[in-house]
Design an enzyme around this catalytic site. Structure first.
Site, mmCIF file in Angstrom:
data_model
loop_
_atom_site.group_PDB
_atom_site.id
_atom_site.type_symbol
_atom_site.label_atom_id
_atom_site.label_comp_id
_atom_site.label_asym_id
_atom_site.label_seq_id
_atom_site.Cartn_x
_atom_site.Cartn_y
_atom_site.Cartn_z
ATOM 1 N N GLN A 1 42.227 42.989 36.482
ATOM 2 C CA GLN A 1 41.362 44.055 36.179
ATOM 3 C C GLN A 1 41.734 45.265 36.521
ATOM 4 O OE1 GLN A 1 37.728 43.005 37.488
ATOM 5 N NE2 GLN A 1 37.357 41.146 36.178
ATOM 6 N N ARG B 1 29.980 30.191 37.863
ATOM 7 C CA ARG B 1 30.825 29.384 38.275
ATOM 8 C C ARG B 1 30.364 28.427 39.311
ATOM 9 N NH1 ARG B 1 34.658 30.566 34.587
ATOM 10 N NH2 ARG B 1 35.323 32.860 34.506
ATOM 11 N N LYS C 1 37.306 34.154 27.994
ATOM 12 C CA LYS C 1 36.588 35.366 28.279
ATOM 13 C C LYS C 1 37.599 36.629 28.486
ATOM 14 C CE LYS C 1 34.089 35.394 32.179
ATOM 15 N NZ LYS C 1 34.137 36.565 32.824
ATOM 16 N N SER C 2 38.429 36.285 29.095
ATOM 17 C CA SER C 2 39.469 37.534 29.237
ATOM 18 C C SER C 2 40.052 37.859 27.873
ATOM 19 C CB SER C 2 40.503 37.271 30.218
ATOM 20 O OG SER C 2 40.198 37.004 31.498
ATOM 21 N N ASP D 1 39.683 32.075 39.607
ATOM 22 C CA ASP D 1 38.298 31.812 39.093
ATOM 23 C C ASP D 1 37.963 30.511 39.519
ATOM 24 O OD1 ASP D 1 38.106 34.445 38.516
ATOM 25 O OD2 ASP D 1 38.451 34.373 36.390
ATOM 26 N N ARG E 1 39.250 41.551 25.688
ATOM 27 C CA ARG E 1 40.332 42.449 25.215
ATOM 28 C C ARG E 1 40.507 42.447 23.775
ATOM 29 N NH1 ARG E 1 41.068 40.433 30.225
ATOM 30 N NH2 ARG E 1 42.559 41.372 31.727
ATOM 31 N N GLY F 1 32.349 42.278 35.416
ATOM 32 C CA GLY F 1 33.190 43.032 36.116
ATOM 33 C C GLY F 1 34.479 43.427 35.066
ATOM 34 N N ARG G 1 29.527 45.664 43.325
ATOM 35 C CA ARG G 1 30.872 45.034 43.345
ATOM 36 C C ARG G 1 31.872 46.270 43.677
ATOM 37 N NH1 ARG G 1 32.134 40.496 39.006
ATOM 38 N NH2 ARG G 1 34.300 40.637 40.413
#
Ligand code: S3P
Length: 438
Positions: free
Chosen positions: A175, A393, A27-28, A321, A32, A100, A128
């Site tokens: 982040q 999750r 995902k990260s 995570d 990007r 997020g 958040r």
């Protein structure tokens, strides 16, 4: 939370995990690839892109800012980069759902644009903390309006002049680091970020891969504006955070023997493997290779009797995570597991300390939430209902708990599993989990 309380999982106890599988893309790295591919000059070709709601929210946002993006088709995405100054003002606000990463990274990137944007999200994302990015961005010269609580919606005013800063992050957050580096692309002078502990470095790796100069010196990374990014090919590895559910499931279910293929093994992400191995897990790493600047390997997991441990606090950011899954492993271990130094878990998609403690207790596990972690006495997992609070999750972690439960586990509010792991139910079923969607 998604507000979709109607998707529930019912998982029948027992069974084991076997076979081979490749979980969806990281995902990260997927986020990007869209952000930096859009800002690059020339074309970026992505394969293995995560077709989950979070990374698709980023993709839609850049499309709304005028970037031509084809796909995803079977994980392939083609981005015609517009260069650092080629984004256009979107027609309305940019809705980022549950994500997020989208909101925090894009805040930095958008602070340097000539036009204004408004970023919104779902109920979870709107609760958040965003001050962690808006405060340092403001000290760079950005103009950002948030709610009185420092939360979204965020109105990012265009036309600000940004100056580089030297920033020591109070929390270990990739982040925040990434948001400031992306703002630094548009700032005069150097932007330097120092982290209190190592956090995922995908932004730095991808910037370097696209030819952007970056200085790394221990805990500090510096960037300066005025250079260019060039489009590249990006092969996104399978997400170790999604693999984590299977690492735990195969470890706790007797008779399991599972192969996970092409898993991202960036050392800033492998804390879950270290922690599970310290607990006695049988994980064999093979076929280690480098794929476009990111390490990748195949992982074989065979079931093992786990034992409780004190989790070393320095591993917390490297497994941030994966704690919902690790808590399930701890519930099946012999003895006590202690987690400290993990207060960040309280501000994830849900309060992961409280929600996991509540769910484990509902299943008869002796789990005590603390301010910054959890104490879990391993033992038996009972049966019952747990509420995932719309946290992907947590839903997937409790699904794996059923492999060792005494009766069925029913999990509510599971729609957000699609934010990070589309096809979870199908892949998990194929591997041997007896899960149905109600
Ligand atoms: C992410 C960083 C982490 C992680 C999140 C993804 C990223 O958040 O929890 O799921 O892609 O940079 P923090 O930076 O808040 O720790």
């Amino acid at each position: 939370m998604s507000g979709s309380n109607d998707v529930r999982f019912r998982v029948t106890p027992g069974g084991q995990l076997g076979g081979r599988l490749r979980v969806p893309g990281d995902k990260s790295i997927s986020h990007r690839s869209i952000m930096l591919g859009s800002l690059a000059e020339g074309r970026t070709d992505v394969s293995g892109f995560l077709e989950g709601e979070d990374s698709l929210a980023t993709l839609s946002a850049f499309r709304a800012m005028g970037v031509q993006i084809d796909g995803p088709h079977d994980g392939r995405v083609h981005i015609e980069g517009v260069g650092l100054h080629g984004l256009q003002q979107p027609d309305g606000h940019l809705y980022l759902g549950n994500s997020g990463t989208s909101m925090r990274l894009m805040s930095g990137l958008l602070a340097g644009q000539a036009f204004s944007t408004t970023l919104t999200g779902d109920a979870s994302l709107s609760g958040r903390p965003m001050k962690r990015v808006t405060a340092p961005l403001t000290s760079m010269g950005a103009h950002i309006d948030a709610t009185a609580e420092g939360t979204a919606p965020l109105l990012i005013h265009g036309g600000a002049t940004l100056d580089g800063i030297q920033y020591h992050m109070p929390v270990a957050s990739a982040q925040v680091k990434s948001s400031l580096l992306l703002a630094g692309l548009y700032a005069s002078g150097q932007t330097c970020v120092t982290e209190p502990a190592p956090t995922r470095d995908h932004t730095e790796r991808m910037l370097s891969g696209m030819g952007y100069p970056l200085e790394r010196d221990g805990a500090r990374v510096c960037i300066e504006g005025g250079h260019r990014l060039r489009g590249i090919s990006i092969d996104v590895p399978a997400d170790i955070s999604s693999a984590a559910f299977f690492l735990v499931g195969a470890s706790i279910a007797p008779g399991s023997d599972l192969l996970l293929e092409h898993v991202g093994m960036n050392p800033t992400r492998t804390g879950v493997i270290d922690i599970l191995q310290r607990m006695g897990a049988d994980i064999t790493v093979s076929n280690q290779r480098d794929v476009g600047g990111e390490p990748v390997a195949d992982l074989r997991i065979q079931s093992a009797q786990l034992r409780g441990i004190d989790i070393p606090p320095e591993l917390v950011p490297l497994a941030i995570d994966e704690f919902p899954a690790i808590f399930v492993a701890a519930a099946c271990a012999q003895g006590r597991t202690l987690l400290t130094g993990a207060e960040e878990l309280r501000v994830k998609e849900s309060d992961r300390i409280q929600v996991m403690a509540d769910g484990l207790q509902a299943l008869g596990v002796n789990a005590q939430a603390t301010a910054d972690g959890m104490i879990i006495e391993g033992g038996d997992i009972g049966t019952g209902r747990v509420d995932s609070h719309g946290d992907h999750r947590i839903a997937m972690s409790f699904a794996m708990a059923a492999l060792r439960a005494q009766g069925a586990i029913e999990i509510s509010d599971c729609a957000n599993v699609n934010t990070s792991f589309p096809g979870f139910v199908e892949q998990a079923s194929r591997a041997g989990l007896q899960v149905e969607v109600l």
